[in-house]
Design a protein around this motif. Structure first.
Motif, PDB file in Angstrom:
ATOM      1  N   HIS A  19      11.975 -12.815   0.179  1.00 45.85           N
ATOM      2  CA  HIS A  19      11.026 -12.197  -0.524  1.00 45.85           C
ATOM      3  C   HIS A  19       9.801 -11.814  -0.150  1.00 45.85           C
ATOM      4  O   HIS A  19       9.262 -10.923  -0.284  1.00 45.85           O
ATOM      5  N   GLN A  20       9.088 -12.738   0.797  1.00 47.88           N
ATOM      6  CA  GLN A  20       8.007 -12.332   1.539  1.00 47.88           C
ATOM      7  C   GLN A  20       8.198 -11.147   2.318  1.00 47.88           C
ATOM      8  O   GLN A  20       7.238 -10.241   2.171  1.00 47.88           O
ATOM      9  N   LEU A  21       9.176 -11.080   3.140  1.00 50.92           N
ATOM     10  CA  LEU A  21       9.280  -9.916   4.067  1.00 50.92           C
ATOM     11  C   LEU A  21       9.534  -8.751   3.159  1.00 50.92           C
ATOM     12  O   LEU A  21       9.431  -7.600   3.728  1.00 50.92           O
ATOM     13  N   LEU A  22      10.165  -8.825   2.192  1.00 53.26           N
ATOM     14  CA  LEU A  22      10.699  -7.525   1.395  1.00 53.26           C
ATOM     15  C   LEU A  22       9.682  -6.973   0.504  1.00 53.26           C
ATOM     16  O   LEU A  22       9.424  -5.750   0.492  1.00 53.26           O
ATOM     17  N   ASP A  23       8.899  -7.999   0.016  1.00 60.20           N
ATOM     18  CA  ASP A  23       7.825  -7.294  -1.100  1.00 60.20           C
ATOM     19  C   ASP A  23       6.537  -7.985  -0.501  1.00 60.20           C
ATOM     20  O   ASP A  23       5.384  -7.911  -1.260  1.00 60.20           O
ATOM     21  N   GLY A  24       6.276  -8.106   0.566  1.00 58.17           N
ATOM     22  CA  GLY A  24       4.851  -8.462   1.401  1.00 58.17           C
ATOM     23  C   GLY A  24       4.072  -7.197   1.236  1.00 58.17           C
ATOM     24  O   GLY A  24       4.331  -6.301   1.034  1.00 58.17           O
ATOM     25  N   PRO A  25       2.808  -7.625   1.570  1.00 58.02           N
ATOM     26  CA  PRO A  25       1.809  -6.615   1.559  1.00 58.02           C
ATOM     27  C   PRO A  25       1.939  -5.416   2.782  1.00 58.02           C
ATOM     28  O   PRO A  25       1.566  -4.443   2.561  1.00 58.02           O
TER      29      PRO A  25
END
Length: 64
Positions: A19-25
């Motif tokens: 999730h961090q990688l796909l939807d990160g800033p």
């Protein structure tokens, strides 16, 4: 030194990391995303493999 830091951090569940990688800033291009995913999964596999060996050695010492 980075490995010691990584080992001392509580592991982030893979779902959360994805999730961090796909939807990160910061948006990653496809190659960067695939490279990052490959590195992350390889690292997790290595940790799991080492943990399995440690468990097996502990069990062998206990019964050996």
């Amino acid at each position: 030194m980075t490995e010691q830091f990584e080992a001392s951090r509580p592991p982030i569940p893979l779902h959360d990391r994805l999730h961090q990688l796909l939807d990160g800033p910061t948006a990653l291009d496809k190659r960067a995303l695939l490279g990052t995913l490959y590195t992350e999964i390889s690292r997790r596999e290595a940790v799991a493999y080492a943990a399995g060996w440690n468990d097996a050695l502990s069990e062998l010492r206990r019964h050996g």
